[in-house]
Design an enzyme around this catalytic site. Structure first.
Site, PDB file in Angstrom:
ATOM      1  N   GLN A   1      41.317  33.439  42.319  1.00 22.23           N
ATOM      2  CA  GLN A   1      41.134  34.523  41.353  1.00 22.23           C
ATOM      3  C   GLN A   1      41.290  33.934  39.952  1.00 22.23           C
ATOM      4  OE1 GLN A   1      40.567  37.959  42.833  1.00 22.23           O
ATOM      5  NE2 GLN A   1      40.071  36.332  44.292  1.00 22.23           N
TER       6      GLN A   1
ATOM      7  N   ARG B   1      44.815  40.333  38.753  1.00 25.89           N
ATOM      8  CA  ARG B   1      43.869  39.609  37.910  1.00 25.89           C
ATOM      9  C   ARG B   1      42.467  39.651  38.519  1.00 25.89           C
ATOM     10  NH1 ARG B   1      46.691  35.938  36.524  1.00 25.89           N
ATOM     11  NH2 ARG B   1      45.181  34.722  35.342  1.00 25.89           N
TER      12      ARG B   1
ATOM     13  N   ALA C   1      43.508  47.047  41.682  1.00 27.37           N
ATOM     14  CA  ALA C   1      42.992  45.823  42.299  1.00 27.37           C
ATOM     15  C   ALA C   1      42.145  45.012  41.319  1.00 27.37           C
ATOM     16  CB  ALA C   1      42.183  46.181  43.544  1.00 27.37           C
ATOM     17  N   HIS C   2      41.721  43.838  41.784  1.00 30.02           N
ATOM     18  CA  HIS C   2      40.996  42.924  40.895  1.00 30.02           C
ATOM     19  C   HIS C   2      39.667  43.514  40.432  1.00 30.02           C
ATOM     20  CE1 HIS C   2      39.052  40.698  44.600  1.00 30.02           C
ATOM     21  NE2 HIS C   2      38.808  41.983  44.606  1.00 30.02           N
ATOM     22  N   ASN C   3      39.341  43.208  39.183  1.00 24.64           N
ATOM     23  CA  ASN C   3      38.077  43.580  38.531  1.00 24.64           C
ATOM     24  C   ASN C   3      37.972  45.058  38.170  1.00 24.64           C
ATOM     25  OD1 ASN C   3      37.329  40.885  39.181  1.00 24.64           O
ATOM     26  ND2 ASN C   3      36.563  41.585  41.159  1.00 24.64           N
TER      27      ASN C   3
END
Length: 351
Positions: free
Chosen positions: A198, A218, A239-241
């Site tokens: 990530q 991240r 969560a990511h993004n």
């Protein structure tokens, strides 16, 4: 620490109309039911109006219509709840941070810490990090490499910022929050999960608040982004993004799956879950425990699930739900018979 202000000073601070003696001393805030001498209360919800006349508060924040006929002291404002929010900071007993770096803190040689910042005991600030003016870093916080904490930020004890987290001005982060942890990214190779690095970061806008034990992961490639003025309650998973628009608020235990984008001025109630890779437009309200499985393109309120009911009734409803498929088939058969009758045919002997 006890703060004392006069009713006149509070009226001036709020731009309120004063009804009562200017010199009356106010030492704290309380609800209508619990307030006593020296305390200021407020009436923001009509369901609590029944407590107004019997309240022992020295003064009450009221709308003009509620102040009519009220015999007690009052500060008359357009929005009592907003007025209460504004003056609550004047009576906040939270200790003030002292500028400087505690001797037990570990600060990298190339980290930049403003002289007005306060770095608490056993805090760790890694290489390349920048800590702005009037920032408070609580005891046992970890600030990873190349992080930026903007002016006026306040991190409670035991906050963790992984590397490359960028935080705007006046951000508040409560204990146990983890910002920039690795997103949940894996590729499946013949039944074996292979980890995906990530390599994005996290960017928080100005005036963001993040509650206890909340996680903001991240990004996989680009940053996870939280807009200006966003408020996240305790135990939330971002969560990511994920992208969260300005001034959106989320209550406790919300879970937002990866790459979902949420618009501005949304309100997400407690326990809501959202699947990944969907878009939610601006000005959306999602009620508690709702499962959002597709994009929302129109502003307004949305809900799923069933509300509470007595257990016996719920069991009956659950039983009927299990019968829906059979009931649907019977309804289709009935519709065919009705069509036969209305089209001029004769009903069967069974009809």
């Amino acid at each position: 620490m006890t703060v004392t202000m006069t009713l006149g000073q509070l009226a001036e601070a709020l731009g309120a109309t004063l009804k009562g003696p200017e010199a009356l001393q106010i030492t704290g805030l309380a609800t209508l039911q619990e307030a006593g001498s020296g305390q200021l209360s407020f009436l923001a919800n009509k369901q609590y109006r029944k407590f107004l006349e019997s309240s022992q508060a020295s003064a009450v924040l009221l709308k003009a219509e509620d102040a009519e006929g009220f015999a007690g002291n009052a500060l008359i404002v357009a929005d009592p709840y907003l007025a209460y929010a504004r003056i609550s900071h004047l009576f906040d007993p939270k200790p003030k941070a002292v500028a400087g770096i505690h001797p037990s803190a570990v600060v990298a040689e190339d980290a930049q810490v403003d002289t007005s910042a306060s770095i608490g005991p056993f805090a760790v600030i890694e290489s390349g990090a920048r800590i702005g003016a009037d920032v408070t870093i609580g005891a046992h916080c970890f600030i990873g490499a190349r992080c930026v904490v903007g002016e006026g930020g306040w991190l409670a004890p035991r906050v963790t910022l992984y590397h490359d987290v960028i935080i705007g001005k006046r951000v508040v982060i409560q204990s146990g929050a983890v910002i920039g942890g690795e997103g949940f990214g894996f590729a499946n190779e013949k039944g074996i999960w292979r980890k995906i690095a990530q390599i994005g970061g996290v960017t928080l806008g100005d005036d963001v608040e993040i509650g206890v034990n909340t996680a903001v992961d991240r990004g996989a490639l680009s940053d996870t982004r939280i807009g200006d003025g966003v408020k996240l309650d305790n135990q939330i998973q971002i969560a990511h993004n994920v992208q969260v628009g300005d001034h959106t608020a989320m209550a406790a235990c919300v879970g937002i799956s990866g790459s979902t984008r949420i618009g501005k001025h949304c309100m997400i109630a407690g326990g809501v879950g959202m699947v990944g890779h969907i878009d939610v437009c601006d000005n959306v309200f999602v009620s508690g425990m709702t499962m959002v499985t597709r994009s929302i393109t129109e502003p307004g309120g949305y809900s799923s699930g069933t509300a509470m009911q007595p257990l016996a009734e719920w069991r009956k409803s659950a039983a009927r739900i299990r019968q829906l498929d059979e009931m649907s088939k019977r309804l289709q058969q009935l519709e065919k018979r009705v069509d036969t009758v209305t089209s001029g045919g004769q009903p069967t002997s069974e009809g």
